[in-house]
Write a protein that holds these residues in place. Structure first.
Motif, short mmCIF file in Angstrom:
data_model
loop_
_atom_site.label_atom_id
_atom_site.label_comp_id
_atom_site.label_asym_id
_atom_site.label_seq_id
_atom_site.Cartn_x
_atom_site.Cartn_y
_atom_site.Cartn_z
N SER A 53 0.84 -1.20 0.00
CA SER A 53 0.00 0.00 0.00
C SER A 53 0.87 1.25 0.00
N GLN A 54 0.25 2.36 -0.28
CA GLN A 54 0.89 3.67 -0.18
C GLN A 54 0.20 4.44 0.95
N GLY A 55 0.89 5.40 1.51
CA GLY A 55 0.34 6.13 2.64
C GLY A 55 1.03 5.71 3.93
N GLU A 56 0.48 6.17 5.06
CA GLU A 56 1.13 5.94 6.34
C GLU A 56 0.25 5.09 7.26
N ILE A 57 0.90 4.13 7.94
CA ILE A 57 0.24 3.28 8.92
C ILE A 57 1.03 3.40 10.22
N TRP A 58 0.44 4.05 11.22
CA TRP A 58 1.10 4.25 12.51
C TRP A 58 0.40 3.40 13.57
N PHE A 59 1.18 2.55 14.25
CA PHE A 59 0.63 1.72 15.33
C PHE A 59 1.40 2.01 16.60
N ASP A 60 0.69 2.50 17.60
CA ASP A 60 1.29 2.83 18.89
C ASP A 60 2.52 3.73 18.70
N GLY A 61 2.41 4.68 17.77
CA GLY A 61 3.49 5.63 17.53
C GLY A 61 4.59 5.14 16.61
N GLN A 62 4.48 3.89 16.13
CA GLN A 62 5.53 3.33 15.26
C GLN A 62 5.07 3.32 13.81
N PRO A 63 5.93 3.73 12.87
CA PRO A 63 5.54 3.77 11.45
C PRO A 63 5.66 2.39 10.79
N LEU A 64 4.59 1.63 10.81
CA LEU A 64 4.63 0.28 10.23
C LEU A 64 4.90 0.31 8.73
N HIS A 65 4.52 1.39 8.07
CA HIS A 65 4.68 1.48 6.61
C HIS A 65 6.15 1.52 6.19
N THR A 66 7.05 1.75 7.14
CA THR A 66 8.47 1.80 6.80
C THR A 66 9.19 0.48 7.10
N LEU A 67 8.48 -0.49 7.67
CA LEU A 67 9.12 -1.73 8.12
C LEU A 67 9.05 -2.81 7.04
N ASN A 68 10.08 -3.65 6.98
CA ASN A 68 10.02 -4.82 6.10
C ASN A 68 9.38 -5.98 6.85
N MET A 69 9.23 -7.12 6.20
CA MET A 69 8.52 -8.24 6.80
C MET A 69 9.20 -8.74 8.08
N ARG A 70 10.53 -8.75 8.09
CA ARG A 70 11.25 -9.21 9.28
C ARG A 70 11.04 -8.23 10.45
N GLN A 71 11.08 -6.95 10.15
CA GLN A 71 10.88 -5.95 11.20
C GLN A 71 9.44 -5.94 11.73
N MET A 72 8.51 -6.48 10.93
CA MET A 72 7.11 -6.52 11.36
C MET A 72 6.83 -7.64 12.36
N LEU A 73 7.71 -8.62 12.45
CA LEU A 73 7.45 -9.80 13.29
C LEU A 73 7.06 -9.47 14.73
N PRO A 74 7.75 -8.53 15.41
CA PRO A 74 7.36 -8.24 16.80
C PRO A 74 5.94 -7.69 16.94
N TYR A 75 5.38 -7.16 15.85
CA TYR A 75 4.05 -6.55 15.91
C TYR A 75 2.94 -7.56 15.58
N ARG A 76 3.32 -8.74 15.07
CA ARG A 76 2.31 -9.71 14.64
C ARG A 76 1.44 -10.19 15.79
N SER A 77 2.05 -10.38 16.97
CA SER A 77 1.26 -10.84 18.11
C SER A 77 0.39 -9.73 18.69
N ARG A 78 0.80 -8.46 18.45
CA ARG A 78 0.06 -7.33 19.00
C ARG A 78 -1.12 -6.94 18.12
N ILE A 79 -1.08 -7.35 16.86
CA ILE A 79 -2.19 -7.09 15.92
C ILE A 79 -2.62 -8.43 15.34
#
Length: 529
Positions: free
Chosen positions: A338-364
């Motif tokens: 997607s394009q645009g910004e996705i902010w979760f708990d103050g963190q910019p998820l739209h800038t993260l790659n799949m590996r960096q997203m792993l810690p957020y998978r259990s929270r969402i």
């Protein structure tokens, strides 16, 4: 002189043989459907509705299925005792069926045109061009958008509601005398649902077609049925005309069903809570590759939407099938580009790659719309629910087992069934398994994509109360995607109305319900009544 019913179910019992034991799931029911009549068969998940419908065309494997008592007559002819040739003649010609889960029923390897063409080729022997013309006409009648463009689409390229409309078109192509519809409007928003119900009424009159309509939605029963039969735990507990059943229900279970309409309002959210999720100018498109004489095109399905959800708050996302609701949910999890910004708990998820997203998978976490496709058929229920714990947390096998049992109890599942497989559960039970799988990780944000669409009203009310209780206890945040406006009003603080990938209205839930501003929102609310 009494006219012979087109469908006559006489003292029917249905049982499953397992390990030398007989488990009777339908117990001596009798039901008649007259020519041109709509009979609604209602009851909770697991009550035997779908098993009864599948037995009419002998679609259940024998063994393990047996019929200890009774018979099923179609125009006076026994279907239980018919040979294979007779059954093949009736299947699709005289009797058609719309199944509950279109993604499972449609072949993922064939285009929509190919699958519908097979029906006309086998049952009516039509030439290719004549078949194509009739397919286009029928798909337009069931309100599928851009029909000619969709003929070469595969099932996974359509939304849940669009797949269901293809299934309905497939069932009516042969102009059957009896149409069995097993939850055919489950995945449809209220506007399209109203169109489909009107279409079924028109088809009934045109072809003098009878309709056996299986549903848990009592609003549909009010609009469509002539007579109603109520099932509970494999037994037929009440039969009556529609008006009599709604005005003077006799059985306690029928009264319970009528009292289970979504009601109440969400617990108030704390106004000073921080923003947990912020979406800014989200745009999602699916590129179509260039061909020899065709330029590359980016098909935009979500166009620059923005919204915010505070911690402990519920946001309802509503709109017609194909409006971009589920696509938005998948993009928030970074499962779609997607394009645009996705902010979760103050963190910019739209800038993260799949590996960096792993810690957020259990929270969402997400609960998908189609529980059959979302559950691995090769894993037991215990393995499915505990899978997230193995990935994200370090527990001993005993601790995992205890958490699985506790979570199953929370969502109303019997923990003794945890070693069974998804195919051994009803549609509503599978949806509760999906909810348990998400809840066991104790997420902060739960994306719920039509989580109650396949549940009967009594179980739906229990799940909504459960979600409310969990939200209050754990300050959970919900993004609730649904076409059921009664459910949205019962659970959500905020509402967003989407149409064709854009937000047409958003605001406080009560404000939008009491005073809708956009004509589309007004139509949605009118159709839901």
């Amino acid at each position: 002189m009494t006219t012979m019913p087109i469908l006559d179910i006489q003292n029917l019992s249905i049982a499953f043989q397992q390990n030398g034991q007989e488990n009777r799931v339908v117990d001596q029911i009798s039901l008649q459907v007259a020519a041109g009549e709509t009979m609604a068969l209602v009851g909770e998940s697991g009550s035997g509705k779908s098993v009864t419908a599948l037995s009419v065309l002998r679609l259940l494997p024998t063994p393990p299925v047996t019929y200890p008592t009774g018979d099923i007559l179609f125009n006076g002819e026994s279907l239980l005792r018919a040979d294979d040739k007779t059954l093949r003649h009736h299947r699709g010609n005289s009797i058609s069926m719309i199944f509950q889960e279109p993604m499972v029923s449609l072949n993922p390897l064939h285009t929509i045109e190919k699958q519908l063409s097979e029906v006309l080729l086998i049952h009516r022997g039509m030439a290719k061009q004549a078949a194509r013309d009739e397919i286009v006409e029928v798909l337009e009648r069931v309100r599928l958008r851009d029909v000619k463009k969709r003929l070469n689409a595969y099932p996974h390229q359509l939304s849940g509601g669009e797949r269901q409309r293809v299934m309905i078109a497939m069932a009516i192509l042969t102009k059957p005398k009896l149409l069995i519809a097993d939850e055919p409007t489950t995945a449809l928003d209220v506007t399209v649902q109203a169109q489909i119900l009107l279409l079924l009424k028109e088809l009934k009159q045109e072809m003098n077609m009878s309709l056996l309509f299986i549903t848990h939605d009592l609003n549909i029963v009010r609009k469509l049925a002539d007579n109603v039969a109520v099932m509970c735990q494999g037994k037929l507990v009440e039969q009556n005309s529609r008006d009599m059943l709604f005005s003077r229900p006799q059985h306690a279970y029928t009264q319970k069903l009528l009292d289970s309409e979504p009601k109440g309002r969400p617990f108030p959210a704390q106004e000073n809570n921080r923003n947990l999720l912020e979406i800014k100018n989200l745009t999602i498109g699916f590129p179509r590759p260039a061909g020899l004489f065709r330029p590359k095109i980016n098909n935009t399905v979500v166009n620059g939407i923005s919204f915010t959800i505070r911690k402990g708050e519920s946001l309802g996302l509503v709109g017609e099938s194909g409006s971009g609701k589920s696509t938005t949910g998948l993009a928030l999890l970074r499962l779609l580009k997607s394009q645009g910004e996705i902010w979760f708990d103050g963190q910019p998820l739209h800038t993260l790659n799949m590996r960096q997203m792993l810690p957020y998978r259990s929270r969402i976490q997400i609960v998908f719309q189609d529980p059959f496709s979302a559950l691995n058929p090769r894993l037991s229920i215990s393995q499915i629910i505990a899978e997230g714990l193995e990935v994200h947390h370090h527990f001993t096998p005993q601790e995992r087992e205890a958490k699985v049992i506790a979570t199953m109890q929370e969502v109303g599942l019997d923990p003794t069934t945890r070693h069974r497989y998804p195919t051994e559960f009803s549609g509503g039970q599978r949806q509760r398994i999906s909810i348990a799988r998400a809840l066991i990780l104790q997420p902060e944000l739960l994306i719920l994509d039509e989580p109650t669409s396949s549940l009967d009203r009594s179980v739906q009310a229990q799940i909504l109360e459960l979600l409310k209780k969990l939200q209050q206890q754990h300050q959970l945040t919900y993004l609730f995607i649904s076409h059921d406006l009664q459910v949205i009003r019962s659970l959500c603080h905020q509402i967003i109305v989407m149409r064709q990938g854009e937000i047409v209205e958003q605001g406080e839930c009560e404000t939008v319900f009491d005073s809708p501003q956009h004509p589309y929102t007004q139509n949605l609310l009118e159709d839901s009544r």
